[in-house]
Scaffold this motif. Structure first.
Motif, PDB file in Angstrom:
ATOM      1  N   GLY A 171       0.994  -1.125  -0.170  1.00 11.25           N
ATOM      2  CA  GLY A 171       0.353   0.620  -0.107  1.00 11.25           C
ATOM      3  C   GLY A 171       1.011   1.280  -0.172  1.00 11.25           C
ATOM      4  N   ARG A 172       2.091   0.990   0.607  1.00  9.08           N
ATOM      5  CA  ARG A 172       2.373   2.763   0.323  1.00  9.08           C
ATOM      6  C   ARG A 172       3.951   3.187  -0.671  1.00  9.08           C
ATOM      7  NH1 ARG A 172       8.109   4.585   2.289  1.00  9.08           N
ATOM      8  NH2 ARG A 172       8.863   1.925   2.847  1.00  9.08           N
ATOM      9  N   ALA A 173       4.112   1.935  -1.696  1.00  9.20           N
ATOM     10  CA  ALA A 173       4.725   2.068  -2.526  1.00  9.20           C
ATOM     11  C   ALA A 173       4.196   2.136  -4.036  1.00  9.20           C
ATOM     12  CB  ALA A 173       6.047   2.350  -2.248  1.00  9.20           C
ATOM     13  N   VAL A 174       3.905   1.105  -3.924  1.00  4.04           N
ATOM     14  CA  VAL A 174       2.706   0.525  -5.318  1.00  4.04           C
ATOM     15  C   VAL A 174       2.115   1.030  -6.034  1.00  4.04           C
ATOM     16  CG1 VAL A 174       2.804  -1.534  -6.523  1.00  4.04           C
ATOM     17  CG2 VAL A 174       4.344  -1.568  -4.949  1.00  4.04           C
ATOM     18  N   PRO A 175       0.992   1.836  -6.920  1.00  2.94           N
ATOM     19  CA  PRO A 175       0.018   2.142  -7.832  1.00  2.94           C
ATOM     20  C   PRO A 175      -0.596   1.108  -7.183  1.00  2.94           C
ATOM     21  CG  PRO A 175       1.595   2.654  -8.639  1.00  2.94           C
ATOM     22  CD  PRO A 175       2.655   1.084  -7.965  1.00  2.94           C
ATOM     23  N   ALA A 176      -1.945   2.006  -7.196  1.00  2.00           N
ATOM     24  CA  ALA A 176      -3.015   0.588  -6.215  1.00  2.00           C
ATOM     25  C   ALA A 176      -3.107  -0.127  -7.245  1.00  2.00           C
ATOM     26  CB  ALA A 176      -4.285   1.674  -6.233  1.00  2.00           C
ATOM     27  N   ARG A 177      -3.244  -0.295  -8.355  1.00  2.00           N
ATOM     28  CA  ARG A 177      -4.331  -1.001 -10.082  1.00  2.00           C
ATOM     29  C   ARG A 177      -2.996  -2.350  -9.693  1.00  2.00           C
ATOM     30  NH1 ARG A 177      -6.375  -0.595 -14.646  1.00  2.00           N
ATOM     31  NH2 ARG A 177      -6.469   1.677 -14.442  1.00  2.00           N
ATOM     32  N   PHE A 178      -1.510  -1.820  -9.501  1.00  2.00           N
ATOM     33  CA  PHE A 178      -0.719  -3.017  -9.748  1.00  2.00           C
ATOM     34  C   PHE A 178      -0.108  -3.630  -8.318  1.00  2.00           C
ATOM     35  CE2 PHE A 178       1.615  -0.131 -12.986  1.00  2.00           C
ATOM     36  CZ  PHE A 178       0.773  -0.392 -13.784  1.00  2.00           C
ATOM     37  N   ALA A 179      -0.293  -2.894  -7.477  1.00  2.06           N
ATOM     38  CA  ALA A 179      -0.859  -3.842  -6.083  1.00  2.06           C
ATOM     39  C   ALA A 179      -1.756  -4.426  -5.985  1.00  2.06           C
ATOM     40  CB  ALA A 179      -1.049  -2.700  -4.474  1.00  2.06           C
ATOM     41  N   GLU A 180      -2.995  -4.060  -6.491  1.00  3.86           N
ATOM     42  CA  GLU A 180      -4.132  -5.446  -5.924  1.00  3.86           C
ATOM     43  C   GLU A 180      -3.461  -6.618  -7.324  1.00  3.86           C
ATOM     44  OE1 GLU A 180      -7.110  -7.608  -5.771  1.00  3.86           O
ATOM     45  OE2 GLU A 180      -6.724  -5.591  -4.207  1.00  3.86           O
ATOM     46  N   ARG A 181      -3.121  -6.074  -8.402  1.00  4.93           N
ATOM     47  CA  ARG A 181      -2.602  -7.468  -9.460  1.00  4.93           C
ATOM     48  C   ARG A 181      -1.253  -8.355  -9.174  1.00  4.93           C
ATOM     49  NH1 ARG A 181      -0.656  -5.992 -14.830  1.00  4.93           N
ATOM     50  NH2 ARG A 181      -0.142  -8.356 -15.460  1.00  4.93           N
ATOM     51  N   LEU A 182      -0.587  -7.803  -7.751  1.00  2.08           N
ATOM     52  CA  LEU A 182       0.749  -8.598  -7.465  1.00  2.08           C
ATOM     53  C   LEU A 182      -0.439  -9.685  -6.459  1.00  2.08           C
ATOM     54  CD1 LEU A 182       3.480  -6.332  -7.596  1.00  2.08           C
ATOM     55  CD2 LEU A 182       3.624  -7.812  -8.659  1.00  2.08           C
ATOM     56  N   HIS A 183      -1.489  -8.710  -5.587  1.00  2.00           N
ATOM     57  CA  HIS A 183      -1.871  -9.616  -4.419  1.00  2.00           C
ATOM     58  C   HIS A 183      -2.421 -10.863  -5.058  1.00  2.00           C
ATOM     59  CE1 HIS A 183      -4.810  -9.735  -1.394  1.00  2.00           C
ATOM     60  NE2 HIS A 183      -4.927 -10.479  -0.886  1.00  2.00           N
ATOM     61  N   THR A 184      -2.898 -10.588  -6.611  1.00  7.79           N
ATOM     62  CA  THR A 184      -3.499 -11.641  -7.210  1.00  7.79           C
ATOM     63  C   THR A 184      -3.308 -12.606  -7.282  1.00  7.79           C
ATOM     64  OG1 THR A 184      -6.014 -10.459  -7.945  1.00  7.79           O
ATOM     65  CG2 THR A 184      -5.272 -12.043  -8.827  1.00  7.79           C
ATOM     66  N   ARG A 185      -1.773 -12.378  -7.544  1.00  7.08           N
ATOM     67  CA  ARG A 185      -1.072 -13.578  -8.532  1.00  7.08           C
ATOM     68  C   ARG A 185      -0.646 -14.469  -7.463  1.00  7.08           C
ATOM     69  NH1 ARG A 185       2.149 -14.187 -12.740  1.00  7.08           N
ATOM     70  NH2 ARG A 185       3.846 -16.662 -12.248  1.00  7.08           N
ATOM     71  N   HIS A 186      -0.706 -13.271  -5.644  1.00  2.27           N
ATOM     72  CA  HIS A 186       0.106 -14.372  -4.996  1.00  2.27           C
ATOM     73  C   HIS A 186      -0.525 -15.247  -4.265  1.00  2.27           C
ATOM     74  CE1 HIS A 186       4.467 -12.065  -3.343  1.00  2.27           C
ATOM     75  NE2 HIS A 186       3.811 -11.201  -4.254  1.00  2.27           N
ATOM     76  N   ALA A 187      -2.301 -14.627  -4.393  1.00  2.29           N
ATOM     77  CA  ALA A 187      -3.014 -15.820  -4.042  1.00  2.29           C
ATOM     78  C   ALA A 187      -3.039 -16.697  -4.696  1.00  2.29           C
ATOM     79  CB  ALA A 187      -3.895 -14.246  -3.741  1.00  2.29           C
ATOM     80  N   ALA A 188      -3.116 -17.019  -5.705  1.00  2.00           N
ATOM     81  CA  ALA A 188      -3.445 -17.266  -7.205  1.00  2.00           C
ATOM     82  C   ALA A 188      -2.097 -18.354  -6.530  1.00  2.00           C
ATOM     83  CB  ALA A 188      -3.174 -16.838  -8.327  1.00  2.00           C
ATOM     84  N   GLU A 189      -0.774 -18.147  -6.770  1.00  2.00           N
ATOM     85  CA  GLU A 189      -0.228 -18.931  -6.330  1.00  2.00           C
ATOM     86  C   GLU A 189       0.374 -19.924  -4.669  1.00  2.00           C
ATOM     87  OE1 GLU A 189       2.652 -19.529  -8.619  1.00  2.00           O
ATOM     88  OE2 GLU A 189       2.615 -18.662  -9.691  1.00  2.00           O
TER      89      GLU A 189
END
Length: 401
Positions: free
Chosen positions: A175-193
């Motif tokens: 939440g601090r450094a990464v733009p919201a759209r990309f933070a959400e995409r990375l979150h989704t990828r981690h959950a999928a992994e």
């Protein structure tokens, strides 16, 4: 003359030592490093090769010798006397300096809950070896902190077949450094992994069984890693009476409040022309500030100006951010074959850019975006969003104008 002393042999301190020679400085240069190794880069620590932690050296021993840089490893500075121009070392020696560079970097923020001592930090080569030597496929690791370091480590551990839980006090990761759209995409990828997330919850205690959350639940773990950020290492500067805040305060030329003492890298909070001080934590910033400080210590008067930039690799995704995206900025999205780009406009002027794509596929676009930002252009949003408009052509037009 007593020469130049540099405290801190990380990216910033080491690069500054070589930059002094490149600037033509012929006096003695002494580099003091607390770790028992040659200077090395921190970003590769999470990227093991054949199961082994990498140590990517910034320079070899013969390069230090050839440049006439005296490297004192395994030592720390215990006292700074700016009036006398001396630095006391942990082995009892006292060094005199003509000019001094504080490149003390940052230290991990510590947990304060009961059992905090059970958590491993992740900052040094020794930390990385301690963690990776204790994990194996099927083991459970709990990472406290969903910032860049925590998420990068989670990705590496999942690729090793380790079960990973990420605990974060904020409502979303990155939440601090990464733009919201990309933070959400990375979150989704981690959950999928397969990464399990425990968001919007704090840590009450760490036990032999894992992490006890503030809601009373237990996250089982064989190993707990604390990745809750860093603090600038300003203890030496504070004890010496230098001006400090969120870092060692410097002017725009990286001079501190003490005569002949400069600061650079993660420990430095640099004056902004518009007021206040800003501290950046990034590999590139450490290098750029080091080079500017070195030239200024040899007599130049350069104002530090650099566009903030960082990157993060998670699984096969590469994130790059240039500039300082803000929620108030107008966001322009460009979708390309390699991924997605976001451009950020402030009153029509391009001030930042970010990209998330496969591997390093967007590196060229981000580099061109940096040049466009430096050109101080105010492009039409439709032009930025159109993948058919070549950014290099846009740059040539801006320079011609």
């Amino acid at each position: 003359m007593n020469g130049i002393v540099i405290i801190g042999a990380g990216e910033s301190g080491t690069r500054a030592a070589f930059a002094l020679r490149e600037a033509g400085y012929c006096g003695s240069v002494t580099l003091i490093g607390a770790e028992p190794h040659l200077p090395y880069e921190r970003p590769p620590l999470s990227k093991t090769v054949n199961g082994a932690v990498q140590m990517k050296l910034i320079c070899a021993a013969d390069a230090l010798e050839a440049a006439g840089i005296a490297y004192l490893k395994g030592l720390s500075a215990s006292k700074l006397d700016t009036g006398a121009g001396t630095v006391g070392l942990s082995d009892g020696r006292v060094l005199h300096y003509e000019k001094l560079l504080l490149a003390t970097g940052a230290r991990p923020r510590r947990l304060t809950c009961p059992g905090a001592a059970h958590a491993f930090g992740f900052r040094t080569h020794a930390d990385a070896e301690a963690i990776f030597s204790r994990v194996a496929p099927g083991s459970n690791v709990a990472i406290i902190g969903a910032g860049l370091i925590g998420m990068e480590l989670a990705a590496v551990l999942r690729r090793k077949g380790v079960a990973v839980s990420v605990i974060e006090a904020a409502p979303r990761p990155l939440g601090r450094a990464v733009p919201a759209r990309f933070a959400e995409r990375l979150h989704t990828r981690h959950a999928a992994e397969g990464v399990r997330f425990y968001l919007d919850r704090g840590v009450a205690a760490i036990s032999d069984d894992g992490v006890i959350l503030t809601d009373g639940s237990l996250v089982h773990a064989d190993l707990v890693v604390s990745a809750i950020g860093v603090l600038p290492d300003i203890a030496l500067a504070e004890a010496a009476g230098l001006a400090t805040g969120n870092g060692i305060l410097t002017d725009t030329c990286l001079r501190t409040s003490a005569p002949n003492v400069f600061a650079a890298g993660d420990c430095a909070a640099v004056a902004e022309p518009s007021g206040g001080h800003v501290r950046y934590e990034s590999w590139r910033n450490a290098r750029t500030q080091a080079e500017t400080a070195a030239r200024n210590m040899t007599g130049a008067a350069e104002t530090f100006r650099a566009l903030p930039w960082f990157w993060s690799d998670q699984y096969d995704l590469g994130l790059q951010v240039a500039g300082l995206p803000q929620p108030a900025h107008q966001i322009v999205l460009r979708s390309v074959a390699e991924g997605e780009l976001e451009f950020y406009l402030d009153d029509g002027r391009l001030v930042a850019a970010a990209g998330l794509g496969i591997g390093n596929g967007l590196a060229r676009d981000i580099k061109l975006a940096e040049m466009l930002i430096a050109a101080n252009i105010s492009p039409e949003p439709a032009t930025l969003s159109d993948p058919g408009v070549n950014l290099k052509t846009l740059l040539k037009s801006a320079r011609a104008a």
